[in-house]
Scaffold this active site. Structure first.
Site, PDB file in Angstrom:
ATOM      1  CB  CYS A 111      -0.982  -0.090   1.363  1.00 21.67           C
ATOM      2  SG  CYS A 111      -0.681  -0.049   2.762  1.00 21.67           S
ATOM      3  CG  HIS A 661      -4.281   0.916   4.882  1.00 23.72           C
ATOM      4  ND1 HIS A 661      -4.020   0.113   4.396  1.00 23.72           N
ATOM      5  CD2 HIS A 661      -4.822   1.127   4.310  1.00 23.72           C
ATOM      6  CE1 HIS A 661      -4.331  -0.142   2.400  1.00 23.72           C
ATOM      7  NE2 HIS A 661      -5.419   0.630   2.850  1.00 23.72           N
TER       8      HIS A 661
END
Length: 738
Positions: A111, A661
């Site tokens: 990510c 994230h």
């Protein structure tokens, strides 16, 4: 291979001339992007990547076959495996979406890469450069600092697929492989930093696209009192003589760096190029800690407090802060880290608070007052264990194992009270809240019936008694042993242990505390120990006060960036006058700014032995970020660009130091609409969603270079919910998380 045409070329002709002839022979449209392969055998081909190379240097000879392929309309190549996720409902070829509004599949903790790529993809000048195939003429295959054009080509493939309007999501597997090949730190599928990936990628693209093929040596000159304008122009010219690419054109600006020697006051002024601004966040000198206070009162439940302590303080500062809330003198407190029913560490008063992490379970124990300590006291660390008996059927003997449970205790005990009988009474008193019996007496005899012990168990208890009890006079020893055994058959037995709660003592194990355990028989524990009560605690009023979210302005961060600082001992400056390294003062100022300004918010703080992520909300403007007050060059000439910027993209980081994230917000250059990119999932975004405490890297575009959207913004999103604002078919879009 049935469509083969022969042609003749001179050995001095370039590969580009060969490609031009092939395009003409096969009637290829002029705007098509092509690439050539040399058929080296029946089963393999080799790319003719450098179109400026001659036929001779490319090792082409008479009778060889050259194959030309054209890029597909969806940005892929016929010879490459599809790097897209297929739609199970409708054919991919039938999808027509907004170019650039395309997800990126998470390949496994990638990510960080997807977030960086989405921000760069929505940087108009860079993306248009690749979409117009301008990079093909500027690929640098000979630069020793570059990647032979491979990073630029892999990046171009991703951008062309994302902006083809034919994909919901693209799988950047080839790009990930290329990045790992040239930067080993990105090999594998570990979590990384999006800003570090951006730094590598921008540098790699620059070297792959550097228009300077032979870098000349340039000797740098000190300012020596010359005007800043003259020194700055000289520094920029020297930089461009060795570095000339679309990355320099788009992202590079100029710092002024001023160093002053603290001894001879020598002033050194240099002007240095930069690709992004890494600005610090104001760091609070205080820290909020949550701890549990365990009172001397055996009937009082532990109380959870929230205290404010100096970030660079010591354990004694924690005790002082807690003392104001409990009225217990700090000298009567011991701080410990409790983990898995034992003491992970017992801290001394002069230890640094940086050793204690926010996720640790910190207990502070009250000890008896100094005036009560007429003799030497021993600090006892008390563990609770459950003893389980089992029989070895091979030998026929019986043995036991122990399991820790509950919360441990710390007690200050006079050395004269360390006998088995005295400790039993003391421990029973301290367990009054959780043990259902009168602390001053043994339970009734009928409640103390236990299974008859084996001879081996009795021998083991005899050994424990001898180890725990001082030896009485010979004429009293049998009676003393009978008393001890009666106590040990009561509620629990007492055993000396090591810091891990194991019976085996560790040689040389010392420290401020002596460790003992009380062993409960499972039946006795079930009947007399209240586990539910043992887990209860009380929240102090300080826990009810909501923590204020720290908010700072982006301008404050930029001001901090330009503040005078003293160099650290690990990074001194060599003074040419003093002829030695000095801890000089350093000041950075902004001299000139690029077309696209990248601002990296330094949320990850590393100071001495402490590391933390700063979750402060940085208020940054979406429009009209004015740098005129920060530029050192105040009087701009008529030809100078303005210094106002608009936001175009944000890389976000959610989570802490060890995990998290990455996502991104970005404004589409064609329709002006903001989108939220979360790996392969793309949703519409409103402007009031963009400023959060997750913002990590900001992309600003200078206003005079911003092109008005060529397409109208979507008109049906104002009433969209989070569910129906997702783009693309739900059967196609998948969500990957780290």
């Amino acid at each position: 291979m049935e469509n083969v045409k022969p042609a003749q070329f001179s050995r001095t002709d370039s590969i580009r001339e060969l490609m031009t002839a092939m395009c003409h022979a096969f009637s290829v449209p002029p705007d098509s992007e092509c690439r050539l392969w040399m058929k080296s055998s029946d089963s393999s081909c080799e790319r003719l990547r450098n179109v400026h190379m001659s036929v001779l240097d490319a090792c082409l000879s008479s009778g060889m076959t050259v194959i030309m392929e054209m890029r597909n309309a969806d940005g892929t190549w016929p010879s490459s495996r599809p790097q897209i996720t297929r739609n199970s409902v409708e054919e991919q070829d039938s999808y027509r979406g907004q170019p650039g509004v395309c997800g990126l599949t998470n390949l496994g903790n990638t990510c960080f890469m997807n977030s960086a790529l989405q921000c760069l993809s929505n940087t108009p000048p860079l993306t248009e450069y690749f979409l117009q195939s301008s990079y093909l003429e500027e690929l640098n295959f000979t630069n020793p600092l570059g990647m032979k054009g491979e990073i630029a080509e892999a990046y171009a493939d991703v951008i062309k697929q994302m902006w083809s309007g034919r994909h919901y999501s693209v799988v950047p597997r080839v790009f990930k492989t290329k990045v790992g090949h040239f930067a080993s730190q990105f090999l594998g599928y570990q979590q990384h930093d999006s800003q570090e990936l951006l730094s590598f990628l921008l540098d790699g693209l620059h070297e792959d696209l550097n228009r300077v093929k032979n870098k000349e040596y340039i000797e740098l000159r000190d300012a020596d009192g010359r005007p800043d304008q003259e020194v700055a122009e000289e520094a920029w010219r020297n930089h461009r003589r060795r570095n000339d690419s679309v990355i320099i054109d788009t992202f590079h600006g100029l710092f002024k760096s001023t160093l002053v020697c603290p001894e001879c006051h020598k002033v050194s002024v240099t002007f240095d190029p930069f690709c992004y601004l890494s600005v610090p966040l104001p760091v609070s000198k205080e820290r909020i800690m949550e701890v549990f206070f365990v009172s001397l009162d055996p009937c009082a439940k532990p109380v959870q407090h929230r205290v404010v302590v100096p970030k660079a303080g010591k354990v004694s500062d924690l005790c002082s802060a807690l003392s104001e809330m409990t009225d217990v003198p700090p000298t009567q407190m011991v701080v410990a880290d409790v983990f898995n029913h034992r003491f992970y560490k017992v801290y001394s008063a002069d230890e640094s608070l940086s050793c204690i992490l926010d996720r640790d379970d910190i207990f502070v124990y009250e000890l008896s007052a100094p005036e009560e300590q007429q003799e030497e006291h021993v600090l006892l660390a008390l563990y609770l264990r459950e003893r389980s008996h089992y029989r070895d059927y091979g030998s026929g003997s019986s043995s036991y194992s122990t399991t820790l449970f509950g919360h441990p205790l710390l007690l200050g005990v006079p050395r004269s009270s360390c006998s088995q009988e005295a400790l039993y009474t003391l421990f029973l008193q301290r367990l009054a809240r959780t043990t259902e019996t009168d602390a001053s007496t043994d339970p009734p005899a009928e409640q103390l019936q236990q299974p008859r012990k084996t001879t081996e168990e009795e021998k083991e208890e005899d050994k424990q008694e001898e180890a725990c009890s001082p030896s009485p006079p010979a004429n009293e020893q049998p009676a003393k042993r009978r008393v001890c055994r009666k106590r040990r058959k009561s509620l629990f037995t007492i055993q000396a242990v090591n810091s891990n709660g194991m019976t085996e003592r560790v040689m040389g194990e010392g420290g401020s505390a002596q460790y003992v355990a009380i062993d409960w028989d499972p039946e006795m524990k079930k009947r007399f120990y209240n586990e539910n009560e043992a887990e209860k605690y009380v929240k102090d009023a300080s826990m009810e006060v909501p923590q204020q979210q720290t908010t700072v302005q982006l301008q404050e961060c930029i001001e901090l960036f330009t503040t005078v600082e003293t160099l650290e001992e690990e990074n001194p400056w060599y003074c040419p006058v003093c002829k030695k390294h000095q801890l000089a003062t350093k000041k950075l100022d902004l001299w000139s700014l690029p077309e696209v300004l990248i601002i990296h918010l330094k949320r990850f703080s590393y100071i001495k032995f402490t590391r933390e992520k700063l979750d402060s909300i940085v208020e940054f403007p979406l429009r009209d970020l004015d740098f005129s007050g920060f530029l050192l060059r105040k009087h701009l000439s008529d030809g100078e660009p303005p210094s106002c910027y608009d936001l175009i993209a944000v890389s976000n980081h959610y989570g802490g130091l060890r995990d998290g994230h990455y996502t991104s917000y970005a404004r589409n250059k064609d329709n002006g609409q903001w989108y939220y990119f979360d790996d392969s999932k793309v949703t519409y975004a409103q402007e009031d969603q963009i400023v959060t405490n997750a913002a990590y890297v900001l992309f600003y575009h200078r206003q005079d270079q911003i092109r008005k959207p060529t397409l109208p913004a979507p008109s049906d999103i104002t009433s969209c919910t989070d569910d129906d604002a997702e783009l693309g078919a739900s059967s196609y879009v998948t969500m990957e998380t780290d």
